[in-house]
Design a protein around this motif. Sequence first.
Motif, PDB file in Angstrom:
ATOM      1  N   LEU A 149     -32.893 -29.795  -7.387  1.00  0.00           N
ATOM      2  CA  LEU A 149     -31.572 -30.254  -7.162  1.00  0.00           C
ATOM      3  C   LEU A 149     -30.592 -29.354  -7.353  1.00  0.00           C
ATOM      4  O   LEU A 149     -29.356 -29.456  -6.616  1.00  0.00           O
ATOM      5  CB  LEU A 149     -31.325 -31.496  -8.381  1.00  0.00           C
ATOM      6  N   THR A 156     -24.720 -33.769  -7.757  1.00  0.00           N
ATOM      7  CA  THR A 156     -25.938 -34.322  -8.177  1.00  0.00           C
ATOM      8  C   THR A 156     -26.295 -35.598  -7.691  1.00  0.00           C
ATOM      9  O   THR A 156     -27.263 -36.165  -7.486  1.00  0.00           O
ATOM     10  CB  THR A 156     -25.960 -34.178  -9.689  1.00  0.00           C
ATOM     11  N   LYS A 159     -27.059 -36.096  -4.166  1.00  0.00           N
ATOM     12  CA  LYS A 159     -28.352 -35.437  -4.017  1.00  0.00           C
ATOM     13  C   LYS A 159     -29.569 -36.436  -4.351  1.00  0.00           C
ATOM     14  O   LYS A 159     -30.650 -36.469  -3.417  1.00  0.00           O
ATOM     15  CB  LYS A 159     -28.720 -34.251  -4.920  1.00  0.00           C
ATOM     16  N   ARG A 160     -29.544 -37.162  -5.555  1.00  0.00           N
ATOM     17  CA  ARG A 160     -30.607 -38.041  -6.055  1.00  0.00           C
ATOM     18  C   ARG A 160     -30.780 -39.281  -5.007  1.00  0.00           C
ATOM     19  O   ARG A 160     -31.780 -39.595  -4.737  1.00  0.00           O
ATOM     20  CB  ARG A 160     -30.302 -38.518  -7.296  1.00  0.00           C
TER      21      ARG A 160
END
Length: 194
Positions: A149, A156, A159-160
């Motif tokens: 990540l 973040t 990204k997840r």
Amino acid sequence: MIEVRSFPYVFHIGTIRDWRSIVNKILATINDPRKKCRRKGIAMINSRAKGIGGEAEVKSILHHELGLNFERDLSQYREATRGDLICTDCDFPFVIEVKRWGPLRGSPDPKAWRQVCAAAEAAGKLPLLCYRYDRQTWRWKMPLEAVILAGLPGDTQMKRENYHMNIDWDYACEFDDTTTAMLIIRELLCDGTT
């Protein structure tokens, strides 16, 4: 433990039975490890104080490296799914568990990693295990997902969601270098909502 079973007639005062009990008490005092430590000037280790001291050390390192304030999570004694340190400045992406162990062993206790993973899963964050053995440097263990990540562009949370990170936390990285661990944490903080 040494025990006196037969004792020669060296003592002229009292009976053999009296002297046997006196000598056994003396030997019990000598063989007691707590009294031995006091006699040699070595204090017994209080594991709770050692843990609190370790948390203070990690809190100081994180404040120095990241400029963020951390406090001990006092709820950790009531609830098993809590970390040791809480960031008071921002939404920190990790649940932090701090462990201090005695002399150097081969590898850290796997129960500590399972403990921080359970706490991180309950909080919806990533696990971070900070541990050290006596007279050694701090080691930082985080899941491989955190490293991946940190290297991806974007924030973040995006990204997840976009990359559908579903990597098993048993795949983890350990750093004995504080600088490398702080680099990854800084990347995740820059991408997050701080």
